[in-house]
Design an enzyme around this catalytic site. Structure first.
Site, PDB file in Angstrom:
ATOM      1  N   CYS A 164      55.008 -37.733   8.983  1.00  0.00           N
ATOM      2  CA  CYS A 164      55.045 -37.317   7.585  1.00  0.00           C
ATOM      3  C   CYS A 164      53.687 -37.396   6.892  1.00  0.00           C
ATOM      4  O   CYS A 164      53.573 -37.026   5.719  1.00  0.00           O
ATOM      5  CB  CYS A 164      56.074 -38.147   6.828  1.00  0.00           C
ATOM      6  SG  CYS A 164      57.732 -37.992   7.529  1.00  0.00           S
ATOM      7  N   HIS A 304      53.778 -41.533  -2.006  1.00  0.00           N
ATOM      8  CA  HIS A 304      54.574 -41.065  -0.869  1.00  0.00           C
ATOM      9  C   HIS A 304      56.061 -41.206  -1.207  1.00  0.00           C
ATOM     10  O   HIS A 304      56.838 -40.286  -0.970  1.00  0.00           O
ATOM     11  CB  HIS A 304      54.222 -41.871   0.374  1.00  0.00           C
ATOM     12  CG  HIS A 304      54.941 -41.434   1.605  1.00  0.00           C
ATOM     13  ND1 HIS A 304      54.751 -40.192   2.161  1.00  0.00           N
ATOM     14  CD2 HIS A 304      55.859 -42.063   2.389  1.00  0.00           C
ATOM     15  CE1 HIS A 304      55.512 -40.081   3.246  1.00  0.00           C
ATOM     16  NE2 HIS A 304      56.201 -41.195   3.396  1.00  0.00           N
ATOM     17  N   GLU A 315      54.908 -49.553  -0.872  1.00  0.00           N
ATOM     18  CA  GLU A 315      53.826 -48.724  -1.393  1.00  0.00           C
ATOM     19  C   GLU A 315      53.436 -49.135  -2.807  1.00  0.00           C
ATOM     20  O   GLU A 315      52.243 -49.196  -3.137  1.00  0.00           O
ATOM     21  CB  GLU A 315      54.223 -47.250  -1.384  1.00  0.00           C
ATOM     22  CG  GLU A 315      53.106 -46.349  -1.890  1.00  0.00           C
ATOM     23  CD  GLU A 315      53.496 -44.880  -1.971  1.00  0.00           C
ATOM     24  OE1 GLU A 315      52.587 -44.054  -2.194  1.00  0.00           O
ATOM     25  OE2 GLU A 315      54.692 -44.570  -1.827  1.00  0.00           O
ATOM     26  N   LYS A 336      58.806 -36.210  -4.574  1.00  0.00           N
ATOM     27  CA  LYS A 336      59.894 -35.987  -3.611  1.00  0.00           C
ATOM     28  C   LYS A 336      61.254 -36.091  -4.282  1.00  0.00           C
ATOM     29  O   LYS A 336      62.264 -35.651  -3.720  1.00  0.00           O
ATOM     30  CB  LYS A 336      59.796 -36.983  -2.448  1.00  0.00           C
ATOM     31  CG  LYS A 336      58.652 -36.720  -1.480  1.00  0.00           C
ATOM     32  CD  LYS A 336      58.698 -37.692  -0.310  1.00  0.00           C
ATOM     33  CE  LYS A 336      57.536 -37.477   0.660  1.00  0.00           C
ATOM     34  NZ  LYS A 336      56.243 -37.933   0.106  1.00  0.00           N
ATOM     35  N   HIS A 341      61.940 -34.404   0.991  1.00  0.00           N
ATOM     36  CA  HIS A 341      60.846 -34.829   1.861  1.00  0.00           C
ATOM     37  C   HIS A 341      60.548 -33.717   2.861  1.00  0.00           C
ATOM     38  O   HIS A 341      61.328 -33.482   3.788  1.00  0.00           O
ATOM     39  CB  HIS A 341      61.237 -36.123   2.567  1.00  0.00           C
ATOM     40  CG  HIS A 341      60.115 -36.801   3.282  1.00  0.00           C
ATOM     41  ND1 HIS A 341      58.879 -36.218   3.451  1.00  0.00           N
ATOM     42  CD2 HIS A 341      60.044 -38.022   3.894  1.00  0.00           C
ATOM     43  CE1 HIS A 341      58.093 -37.042   4.116  1.00  0.00           C
ATOM     44  NE2 HIS A 341      58.777 -38.139   4.392  1.00  0.00           N
ATOM     45  N   PHE A 402      56.011 -42.019  10.214  1.00  0.00           N
ATOM     46  CA  PHE A 402      56.522 -42.782  11.352  1.00  0.00           C
ATOM     47  C   PHE A 402      55.397 -42.970  12.376  1.00  0.00           C
ATOM     48  O   PHE A 402      54.630 -42.043  12.651  1.00  0.00           O
ATOM     49  CB  PHE A 402      57.674 -42.032  12.025  1.00  0.00           C
ATOM     50  CG  PHE A 402      59.015 -42.173  11.344  1.00  0.00           C
ATOM     51  CD1 PHE A 402      59.158 -42.877  10.170  1.00  0.00           C
ATOM     52  CD2 PHE A 402      60.140 -41.592  11.907  1.00  0.00           C
ATOM     53  CE1 PHE A 402      60.396 -43.008   9.545  1.00  0.00           C
ATOM     54  CE2 PHE A 402      61.390 -41.710  11.299  1.00  0.00           C
ATOM     55  CZ  PHE A 402      61.520 -42.412  10.119  1.00  0.00           C
TER      56      PHE A 402
END
Length: 414
Positions: A164, A304, A315, A336, A341, A402
């Site tokens: 991502c 994010h 985050e 998002k 996403h 990931f």
């Protein structure tokens, strides 16, 4: 930093769950619209998939591409070509030596539709019915290759794969191509087309997706106490990067500057972020150091923020750790919440949002936050856009993936 090594954004292109181009996508984001909707198929019943919704592309690619084009490209490449064409036209179709033009378009997963369709064909109809274009269509570098073919880019065509974080890392690599002298102009971004029953089933099995089947539009809710996972999205975002010297020589309109790129890896877990946020902190600090931007100068962060229970707060603490008390005057957006996403396309689309936020001096909203998590230690822009004020502006765009990939981009006004 010399003008020749200063990298600016001169073109923007996108096709997303909110719109078929940048203008409609940005307008929908400012209006706080959601791109999540119930899927109009029988996948959930046929395969017993617990998730029945996603943030699907708003405008079908068949409205922008010819039939021969759609037949030879996986949807991931289709989206990238649509976005690249818009970005290139938006930049004024620069007159650039092909040997000085690069393409960097990434995907986190690649041509999954082509891969699985070919497997189904092989099983049901035999090897002779598998399309000869299958491998060129399923390759993760296929979107970058098609964009380079479209524009005649010969300085290099690259496809960085970092889950991502792929779209943001592609932009960072494009910046490096210009700074190193390999190119004067680079078309860079990310794309993804994974709204297929297998990836949705796989994400659902990992318990990372929201299960709000009865209310898709409110399912993506970063930083809300009732958040329960992310919403899969699809689409592409592409920018035209250019050396400031080259842009000035042709009188190009400049949106913003990509002033710093920060990269790091967690080295911790294949899917979970490192709990302390150390890798995220290092990426943000590296980007700020490279840009020469002080924490006190950062006015906006596009997070994010996927709407997962654990990831959002890691985050948030990382941002606070980097900016300290200066985080108090930062307008935080989690877009998002509207787009879902886009996986490998997310970082690129959110770079576009960050560029436009500075260009228009307006931070986009975060929607669906009805009960903010009490552990959120930042000033979240909720429901309506927020003016960013006058003077020089700097912003940070975060993208994590990931595998422990962390990318931070610092964007500034010009």
């Amino acid at each position: 930093m010399s003008p020749a090594r200063d990298v600016v954004v001169t073109g923007l292109g996108a096709t997303t769950p909110l719109g078929g181009d940048v203008a409609s996508t940005w307008a929908a984001a400012l209006a706080g619209e959601s791109g999540a909707r119930t899927l109009e198929n029988d996948w959930a019943d046929r395969y017993e998939i617990p998730v029945r919704f996603a943030a699907t592309i708003k405008v079908p690619p068949t409205e922008a591409l010819s039939r021969p084009e759609t037949k030879r490209m996986d949807p991931s490449a289709q989206y990238a070509v649509i976005a690249a064409r818009e970005a290139w036209a938006d930049a004024g179709s620069p007159d650039v030596d092909p040997l000085r033009l690069g393409a960097v378009v990434s995907s986190g997963i690649g041509g999954i539709w082509t891969t699985l369709d070919a497997w189904d064909t092989l099983q049901s109809k035999g090897a002779r019915r598998v399309l000869p274009m299958t491998v060129p269509m399923l390759m993760p570098n296929s979107p970058s290759a098609f964009v380079s073919l479209e524009l005649g880019a010969r300085a290099g065509a690259h496809a960085l794969v970092s889950a991502c974080a792929s779209g943001a890392e592609a932009i960072g690599y494009g910046v490096d191509m210009i700074r190193s002298g390999r190119a004067d102009v680079v078309v860079a971004g990310g794309t993804e087309a994974t709204i297929h029953p297998m990836p949705i089933a796989a994400f659902a099995a990992s318990r990372t997706l929201s299960l709000r089947n009865d209310d898709p539009a409110h399912a993506s809710r970063p930083y809300d106490t009732a958040r329960d996972g992310f919403v899969v999205g699809e689409g592409s975002g592409v920018v035209v990067l250019e050396s400031a010297e080259h842009a000035a020589a042709r009188g190009a309109r400049v949106y913003a500057r990509i002033a710093g790129v920060g990269l790091s890896a967690d080295g911790y877990h294949i899917t979970s972020p490192e709990p302390s946020g150390d890798g995220q902190v290092r990426a943000m600090r590296a980007a700020l150091a490279e840009s020469g931007v002080a924490a006190a100068d950062v006015r906006h962060v596009n997070a994010h923020a996927t709407s997962t229970v654990v990831g959002d707060l890691i985050e948030a603490r990382s941002i606070r750790g980097v900016l300290g008390d200066d985080a108090d005057h930062v307008a935080l957006s989690a877009t998002k919440s509207m787009t879902g996403h886009l996986l490998g396309g997310a970082g690129a689309l959110e770079t576009i949002f960050t560029v436009l936020a500075l260009h228009h001096r307006l931070a986009p909203p975060t929607i669906n936050v009805e009960d903010p998590d009490p552990e959120l230690v930042l000033d979240l822009v909720r429901d309506t856009p927020r003016p960013l004020g006058d003077g020089d502006l700097a912003a940070v765009n975060n993208s994590f993936g990931f595998g422990g990939h962390n990318v931070a981009l610092v964007v500034t006004t010009v």
